[in-house]
Structure formats: C-alpha cells, structure tokens
Design an enzyme around this catalytic site. Structure first.
Site, short mmCIF file in Angstrom:
data_model
loop_
_atom_site.label_atom_id
_atom_site.label_comp_id
_atom_site.label_asym_id
_atom_site.label_seq_id
_atom_site.Cartn_x
_atom_site.Cartn_y
_atom_site.Cartn_z
N GLU A 1 6.96 3.47 -12.43
CA GLU A 1 5.90 3.97 -13.09
C GLU A 1 5.73 5.65 -12.98
O GLU A 1 5.40 6.28 -14.08
CB GLU A 1 4.28 3.58 -12.30
CG GLU A 1 3.28 3.91 -12.94
CD GLU A 1 2.19 3.36 -11.78
OE1 GLU A 1 1.92 2.22 -11.56
OE2 GLU A 1 1.34 4.28 -11.15
N HIS B 1 8.20 -0.98 -8.92
CA HIS B 1 7.48 -1.00 -10.06
C HIS B 1 6.56 0.31 -10.29
O HIS B 1 6.40 0.91 -11.09
CB HIS B 1 6.25 -2.22 -10.04
CG HIS B 1 4.83 -1.99 -10.76
ND1 HIS B 1 4.08 -0.96 -10.63
CD2 HIS B 1 4.72 -2.54 -12.15
CE1 HIS B 1 2.99 -0.96 -11.53
NE2 HIS B 1 3.39 -1.94 -12.42
N ASN B 2 5.96 0.78 -9.01
CA ASN B 2 5.30 2.03 -8.91
C ASN B 2 6.09 3.14 -9.09
O ASN B 2 5.84 4.25 -9.75
CB ASN B 2 4.54 2.41 -7.37
CG ASN B 2 3.34 1.41 -7.20
OD1 ASN B 2 3.17 0.22 -8.05
ND2 ASN B 2 2.47 1.63 -6.71
N LYS C 1 6.76 -4.45 -5.82
CA LYS C 1 5.56 -3.59 -6.08
C LYS C 1 5.87 -2.19 -6.14
O LYS C 1 5.70 -1.38 -6.88
CB LYS C 1 4.48 -4.08 -5.49
CG LYS C 1 3.22 -3.32 -5.45
CD LYS C 1 2.62 -3.33 -6.87
CE LYS C 1 1.24 -2.64 -7.20
NZ LYS C 1 0.83 -1.51 -6.81
N SER D 1 -0.60 -5.46 -8.99
CA SER D 1 -0.82 -4.10 -9.94
C SER D 1 -1.77 -4.23 -10.93
O SER D 1 -2.12 -5.47 -11.12
CB SER D 1 0.62 -3.98 -10.38
OG SER D 1 0.57 -2.81 -11.34
P1 NAP Z 1 -10.81 0.70 -0.85
O1 NAP Z 1 -11.95 0.53 -2.09
O2 NAP Z 1 -10.81 1.84 -0.05
O3 NAP Z 1 -11.30 -0.44 0.21
C1 NAP Z 1 -10.90 -0.83 1.32
C2 NAP Z 1 -11.53 -1.97 2.13
O4 NAP Z 1 -10.85 -2.03 3.07
C3 NAP Z 1 -12.89 -1.88 2.41
O5 NAP Z 1 -13.64 -3.14 2.06
C4 NAP Z 1 -12.92 -1.32 3.78
O6 NAP Z 1 -14.18 -1.90 4.55
C5 NAP Z 1 -12.14 -2.25 4.12
N1 NAP Z 1 -11.31 -1.56 5.60
C6 NAP Z 1 -10.95 -0.31 5.63
N2 NAP Z 1 -10.36 -0.22 6.70
C7 NAP Z 1 -10.39 -1.24 7.43
C8 NAP Z 1 -10.03 -1.51 8.82
N3 NAP Z 1 -9.58 -0.94 9.74
N4 NAP Z 1 -10.25 -3.09 9.04
C9 NAP Z 1 -10.96 -3.80 8.20
N5 NAP Z 1 -11.33 -3.45 7.12
C10 NAP Z 1 -10.99 -2.32 6.45
O7 NAP Z 1 -9.24 0.20 -0.92
P2 NAP Z 1 -8.88 -0.25 -2.13
O8 NAP Z 1 -8.59 0.58 -3.45
O9 NAP Z 1 -9.46 -1.72 -2.65
O10 NAP Z 1 -7.32 -0.79 -1.74
C11 NAP Z 1 -6.96 -1.95 -0.97
C12 NAP Z 1 -5.65 -2.07 -0.96
O11 NAP Z 1 -4.77 -2.31 -2.42
C13 NAP Z 1 -4.62 -0.84 -0.59
O12 NAP Z 1 -3.57 -1.38 0.18
C14 NAP Z 1 -4.34 -0.13 -1.81
O13 NAP Z 1 -3.16 0.77 -1.86
C15 NAP Z 1 -3.96 -1.42 -2.52
N6 NAP Z 1 -4.00 -1.19 -4.10
C16 NAP Z 1 -5.11 -0.43 -4.58
C17 NAP Z 1 -5.28 -0.43 -5.82
C18 NAP Z 1 -6.13 0.67 -6.62
O14 NAP Z 1 -5.99 0.86 -7.87
N7 NAP Z 1 -7.27 1.01 -6.03
C19 NAP Z 1 -4.09 -0.81 -7.11
C20 NAP Z 1 -3.25 -1.60 -6.38
C21 NAP Z 1 -3.37 -1.74 -4.90
P3 NAP Z 1 -15.63 -0.88 4.65
O15 NAP Z 1 -16.58 -1.08 3.66
O16 NAP Z 1 -16.00 -1.49 6.09
O17 NAP Z 1 -14.89 0.31 4.72
#
Ligand code: NAP
Length: 474
Positions: free
Chosen positions: A195, A191-192, A188, A134
């Site tokens: 939130e 937590h959300n 988690k 988080s």
């Molecule tokens: P993101 O910016 O959209 O990045 C996604 C990543 O995953 C990219 O590197 C993408 O690669 C890769 N990807 C997507 N589909 C794939 C597949 N089928 N096979 C292999 N790689 C794949 O997402 P993010 O915000 O970092 O979120 C990642 C995770 O963290 C999610 O579960 C999200 O819910 C969680 N999370 C996010 C936040 C937040 O604030 N953003 C906070 C806590 C948790 P490409 O470059 O090839 O597209």
C-alpha cells in the site's frame, strides 16, 4: 468457568473505530455478539446508537459477565491497540477462559508478537489466532479483507463468521486461513507495505504532472479518473482522482493545494521494510516509499535545502514524456512492487513453514482492502500457475513489462534530469534491471570482501567455494 446462560456466538473487546464497526458487521450478519469496552460509557453509547442491531448485541459491564455470556467454546475478538494492550487483555482473560476457548487478535500486530502469543497459547492455553483486518472503518463495517493466522482448528471454529462478515468478490469471501501463528499478521504487514509503495508511485506521477507539466489538480484528477477505467483500476487510483478533484470548502482552492506535504505513518510499512531486510529478500520499492515518507516529515530541513540549492528546474518537455508514458510507468512499477511483496511472503512462508497460499492471498485482496485492484485477478491466476516464480516472469506480467519498461525508463530518466523525485519508480526500475541481468556487479563486491576480509568467492570457471585472490602477493 462454565458457560451457563451463554447465548452469544462470539465476543468482542474494544469498541473503538474498528471494533465498534466490526461488531455491527457481525450483528448485521445474524450473529449474536457480546461486547465489552474498558471505558463503560462507550459501551452504553455504542448500544444506544446501534438501532435495530442492538437486539443482536449483548453488552457487559464486567469481563466476567462478558465471558459468561458467550457460548462455549468461546471465541473472543480483541480490537485494541497493538502491543501492550493486547498482552494485558490476554492476561486478564486467561484466568476466565477454558483451554479450548479462543482469543483472536484482530489489530495490526507485529507478527513476531503474534508468533510469541501463539507459542504462549500452545504452552498454557487458551487457543490464539492473529488475523489481519484491512479496509479501515468502512471495511470493518461493511466487509473487510481478512487474513487469518493461527491454528487451523481455530479457524474452522470461527471461519464461517469471518467469511460472512468479509468483503466479497464475485460472491467469494475475501477471508482465508493463510498459515500458523503470525502468518495472517505478516501478510497484513506486507499488504500495508505494498500500500505504501502503490500510494508513493501514484504521488510520484502526480508530481511529474504538477511540477513537470504544470497541470492543475483538476486536470490531474481527470487523468487518474481515465486510468481508473483501464488496467490500473484500483481503489487507490479512484481515491486519488477524487482527492485531486476536490475543492477546499473554506478557500475554494484545490484540497491538494491546502494539504501540507508531510506524510504520517503508523509503522506497518516500516515493518515490511525491516522484515524484507531480515529475511534477505528485496523490497526496494517498498523501502523507498517508507524512506520518502520519512523525508517528507522533515519539512524544515527541506526548506533549508531549497534555500541552499534552489528549486530544481522541474519543467519537462511534453515530447519527452507523455501522459501515456506515465500510465505505463505506473503499470510497470506496480507489477514490480507486487513481485517484491509476494516474494517477501514466499520467503517468510519458507522460513516459518507456513502454508501461505499465494493465489488465495491475491484473491482476498481483490475487495475490502485498501490495495484492492483489477490487477489482483491476473496476479492470482499467475500465482496459481506457479507460486515460486517471480511474478514479473509470469507470461501475463512479463508481456506487460515488455510493453511498459521503456516508458518507465523514460519517465525515471527525464524526472532525474529535471529534479523531479521518483524514488519508488526508480527503485522499481533498478530492481527490474538487476533481476533481468545474469551479469551483475557483485563480482566487484566479492573481490573487495576477499581483499579486506579473506571472505572467499566462487569462480566463474570452476566449481566450488572459498577461492581467494592473489591480493597478499600484490
Ligand atoms: P481506537 O479507535 O483507538 O480504539 C481502541 C479501543 O481499544 C478502544 O475501545 C479502547 O478502549 C481500547 N483500548 C485501548 N487501550 C486498551 C487497553 N490497554 N486495554 C483494553 N482496551 C484498550 O483504535 P482502532 O482504530 O479501532 O484500532 C484498533 C486496532 O485495529 C489497532 O491495532 C489498529 O492498528 C487496527 N486497525 C485500525 C485500522 C483503522 O483504520 N483505524 C485499520 C486496520 C487495523 P477505551 O474506550 O477505554 O479507550
């Protein structure tokens, strides 16, 4: 696969918003980290922008090279979208890994998926952990709160890295092992959910000040800023006063007058509400917050409603509800919403046999995550005293509720009289009223159930179950 030439302490797949920042955080803490991304150009761009940290980063162009570059037993963090992408990535890694290697899903997985993946890992290896991370982008880069779940020996392998990169509170890491399989992802999720409710209650008192008192965004921002110096001190109150006091650079108007009132969501609040219903534990303030986001999304319907029924007579008598009463209502609402959240975690712990150290969970939420707040210190102490007791019965919090209850009631009542919706605060008040009465109205429900379905009931004057009323005779 052998690990000849392996040098990295850990690997990470998925250099998106969270993964890229987490990798830099790991590198900055002195660990050598291998990185891999499905789209190769992103890896090149990531390394090019990493500056001095690039020397700790080991990029790979193939999954095979990536795996081979990590020291055995390998630990690989997945930071890809929750769902199918995680399963696909595990399937691609499995033939390349040894049984004692470890895959760590650090995305926002549904904990049922994590339970399933943990069971698959038990059956066919490699080992598997699900960790909740988080704090968004900034947390990932500079110190998130990390909620660990999976096999304890897996945590022991990587815990020192996760603790090093986590946020700190009084030098204590905001990272902990919470239990087997999906325990980390369940926490988690809750937590959300908390939130959602915390944010909703703040939005509700904002609404009372804006529509009931006719206060400007700046004036409301001043109130939130003042509250942030007291018991309500929290990241969410802090960002609320900053949001309220910010002007739109294009028009010069307050940002809040420019932002459309349709709230988005990615689903974790809804999962919390669903889990609460499935586990049979009350989380009504969280459920109200989720439902209110859903209502907010129906802007066209809301416009038709206003045209049909007219706008509510919002103006409030400042004598009837003071700013201090709003602060008190928020304090009471917050206590109740956390009581519901911790109650849910306790229930899940019982159902799944997970360790779930509740005081530790309150501790690791004190920094790095979105719901970080001063009150979590007192919550941790109260839960350490007795983690089975409803949080609202812990002496510190029961005293606070005794001080604030009347004002929560006043705010909810006046808001209702003036058409100001306060669904999460109302839900919190109803929960409080039900949980403080030994004589509820469920006797009527039992009478009805027995009348139409012969479901039976218990009697107040005799032991035993399965009594029936004389309905047939009537
Ligand atoms: P993101 O910016 O959209 O990045 C996604 C990543 O995953 C990219 O590197 C993408 O690669 C890769 N990807 C997507 N589909 C794939 C597949 N089928 N096979 C292999 N790689 C794949 O997402 P993010 O915000 O970092 O979120 C990642 C995770 O963290 C999610 O579960 C999200 O819910 C969680 N999370 C996010 C936040 C937040 O604030 N953003 C906070 C806590 C948790 P490409 O470059 O090839 O597209």
């Amino acid at each position: 696969m052998t690990s000849q030439g392996a040098q990295a302490d850990i690997g990470l797949i998925g250099l998106g918003t969270m993964g890229g920042n987490l990798a830099l955080n790991i590198a900055e803490n002195g660990f050598r980290i291998s990185v891999f991304n499905r789209t190769l150009e992103k890896t090149d761009q990531f390394i090019a922008k990493a500056g001095a940290l690039a020397e700790k980063l080991v990029p790979s162009k193939t999954l095979e090279d990536f795996v081979a570059s990590i020291a055995s037993p390998r630990a690989i963090i997945l930071m890809v979208p929750a769902g199918d992408a995680v399963d696909a990535q595990i399937a691609a890694l499995r033939p390349l890994l040894d049984a004692e290697d470890l895959i760590i899903d650090a995305g926002n997985a549904n904990y049922h998926d994590t339970n399933r993946r943990a069971a698959d890992a038990e059956a066919q290896g490699p080992r598997f952990m699900g960790i909740g991370v988080s704090g968004g982008e900034e947390g990932a880069r500079f110190g998130p709160s990390i909620m660990g779940g999976g096999a304890k020996d897996a945590w022991d392998q990587v815990g020192h890295i996760l603790e090093a990169i986590s946020a700190k509170h009084d030098n204590e890491p905001c990272a902990a092992f919470l239990g087997a399989a999906g325990a980390g992802h369940l926490v988690k999720t809750v937590h959300n959910g908390i939130e959602y409710a915390d944010m909703q209650m703040i939005a509700e008192v904002y609404g009372v000040m804006r529509d009931g008192f006719g206060m400007s965004s700046n004036e409301i921002g001043d109130v939130f800023e003042k509250w942030n110096g007291g018991i309500l001190q929290s990241y969410l109150i802090e960002i609320s006063y900053k949001v309220a006091k910010t002007a739109d650079p294009e028009t010069g108007k307050p940002m809040l007058d420019i932002i459309l009132d349709k709230a988005g969501q990615k689903g974790t609040g809804r999962w919390t509400a669903i889990e609460a219903l499935m586990l049979g534990t009350p989380a009504s303030a969280i459920e109200a917050a989720v439902a209110t986001r859903n209502m907010s999304a129906r802007l066209d319907e809301r416009k038709k409603g206003e045209a049909e029924f007219g706008a509510a007579p919002n103006e409030l008598d400042r004598e009837a509800v003071s700013i201090d009463a709003l602060e008190a209502a928020l304090i009471a609402g917050k206590i109740i919403c956390y009581a519901q959240g911790f109650g849910l975690i306790l229930e899940a712990a019982k159902q799944y046999g997970w360790a779930m150290p509740l005081p530790e969970i309150a501790k690791i939420w004190r920094n790095g995550c979105i719901i970080r707040s001063a009150m979590l210190n007192d919550m941790s102490a109260a839960l350490a005293d007795d983690d089975e007791r409803n949080l609202m019965l812990a002496p510190f919090f029961s005293d606070k509720l005794k001080e604030t209850e009347a004002m929560l009631r006043q705010v909810v009542a006046q808001a209702a009289l003036h058409g100001l919706p306060v669904p999460a605060l109302s839900a919190a008040l109803s929960y409080f009223d039900i949980m403080r009465t030994s004589c509820s109205t469920a006797n009527m429900l039992q009478g009805q159930r027995d009348f139409f379905g012969a479901h039976g009931f218990e009697r107040t004057d005799k032991d035993g179950t399965g009594y029936h009323g004389p309905w047939a005779m009537g």
